[in-house]
Design an enzyme around this catalytic site. Structure first.
Site, PDB file in Angstrom:
ATOM      1  N   ASP A  12       0.852  -1.182   0.000  1.00  0.00           N
ATOM      2  CA  ASP A  12       0.000   0.000   0.000  1.00  0.00           C
ATOM      3  C   ASP A  12       0.888   1.232   0.000  1.00  0.00           C
ATOM      4  O   ASP A  12       1.953   1.239   0.627  1.00  0.00           O
ATOM      5  CB  ASP A  12      -0.921   0.024   1.219  1.00  0.00           C
ATOM      6  CG  ASP A  12      -1.915   1.174   1.137  1.00  0.00           C
ATOM      7  OD1 ASP A  12      -2.804   1.125   0.269  1.00  0.00           O
ATOM      8  OD2 ASP A  12      -1.792   2.127   1.923  1.00  0.00           O
ATOM      9  N   MET A  25       5.215   9.763  -4.096  1.00  0.00           N
ATOM     10  CA  MET A  25       4.839   8.696  -3.181  1.00  0.00           C
ATOM     11  C   MET A  25       5.407   9.115  -1.825  1.00  0.00           C
ATOM     12  O   MET A  25       6.599   9.377  -1.702  1.00  0.00           O
ATOM     13  CB  MET A  25       5.429   7.353  -3.642  1.00  0.00           C
ATOM     14  CG  MET A  25       5.078   6.211  -2.726  1.00  0.00           C
ATOM     15  SD  MET A  25       5.408   4.559  -3.435  1.00  0.00           S
ATOM     16  CE  MET A  25       7.169   4.627  -3.781  1.00  0.00           C
ATOM     17  N   HIS A 160      -5.461   4.585   6.176  1.00  0.00           N
ATOM     18  CA  HIS A 160      -4.535   5.421   5.401  1.00  0.00           C
ATOM     19  C   HIS A 160      -3.139   5.518   6.023  1.00  0.00           C
ATOM     20  O   HIS A 160      -2.402   6.449   5.735  1.00  0.00           O
ATOM     21  CB  HIS A 160      -5.117   6.808   5.110  1.00  0.00           C
ATOM     22  CG  HIS A 160      -6.301   6.738   4.209  1.00  0.00           C
ATOM     23  ND1 HIS A 160      -6.191   6.449   2.873  1.00  0.00           N
ATOM     24  CD2 HIS A 160      -7.621   6.879   4.458  1.00  0.00           C
ATOM     25  CE1 HIS A 160      -7.397   6.425   2.337  1.00  0.00           C
ATOM     26  NE2 HIS A 160      -8.278   6.681   3.274  1.00  0.00           N
ATOM     27  N   ASP A 165      -2.557  -0.465   6.344  1.00  0.00           N
ATOM     28  CA  ASP A 165      -3.429  -0.808   5.223  1.00  0.00           C
ATOM     29  C   ASP A 165      -2.899  -2.010   4.439  1.00  0.00           C
ATOM     30  O   ASP A 165      -3.684  -2.810   3.929  1.00  0.00           O
ATOM     31  CB  ASP A 165      -3.641   0.397   4.311  1.00  0.00           C
ATOM     32  CG  ASP A 165      -4.587   1.422   4.933  1.00  0.00           C
ATOM     33  OD1 ASP A 165      -5.118   1.169   6.040  1.00  0.00           O
ATOM     34  OD2 ASP A 165      -4.786   2.478   4.317  1.00  0.00           O
TER      35      ASP A 165
END
Length: 184
Positions: A12, A25, A160, A165
């Site tokens: 994730d 990212m 999140h 996750d």
């Protein structure tokens, strides 16, 4: 010739926006699907200042804090590649697993190629949403994590945080696998 073992790795990411290259990212979490305590996570220094306000709001991450405390993208991806290599060794094939895998894989693939020159996962990813659709015959709209959870009853939920996750996704994947084998 014997087949190589496949090791499913739930991945994730949290990002500053919808596409790699234009947006950064910001964090990455991963775990072995069948051993979720075997995990990797990092927060990453942004590659630029582009962001979508809602993306940062959802993650609670700050570009300013990550510029100061995040790992360089090179170090983050090198660390992730090393973790994958240690997990899989030379005898196993890593399989990228994600909930909405096209999104997460696009960032991971971009970062691996940009900063290391290759992606240890190759050019494919296994999408939990598509897998669930295939197992259950449901419609695409019924592949949201909340709809999947109603059927398979995971203990975890999404929040999140990339590593949390990834573990949640790993649990969903394991439960869908059991469902496909008639065990749920």
């Amino acid at each position: 010739m014997s087949q190589r073992e496949e090791i499913f790795i739930s991945v994730d990411v949290e990002t500053a926006g919808p596409i790699p290259g234009e947006y950064s990212m910001l964090s990455l979490g991963a775990c072995a699907v069948d051993a979720p305590d075997c995990a990797f996570s990092c927060e990453i220094r942004p590659i630029n200042r582009n962001y979508i306000s809602e993306a940062l709001k959802v993650t609670g991450l700050s570009l300013e804090a990550l510029e100061k405390d995040g790992q360089s993208p090179e170090d983050a991806m090198s660390g992730f590649a090393d973790w994958i290599q240690k997990l899989c060794g030379i005898r196993a094939t890593p399989v990228f697993v994600g909930l909405n895998a096209p999104f997460d894989w696009s960032f991971v693939n971009y970062y691996f190629h940009r900063f290391l020159g290759e992606n240890p996962f190759g050019f494919t990813a296994l999408d939990i949403k598509a897998y669930f659709m295939g197992v259950t015959g449901c419609s695409w709209r019924d592949t949201r994590s909340s709809a999947i959870a109603k059927l398979v009853h995971p203990q975890l939920g999404g929040n999140h945080d990339a590593l949390h996750d990834a573990r949640y996704q790993a649990e969903l994947f394991r439960l869908i696998r059991q469902l496909s084998n008639g065990k749920v």
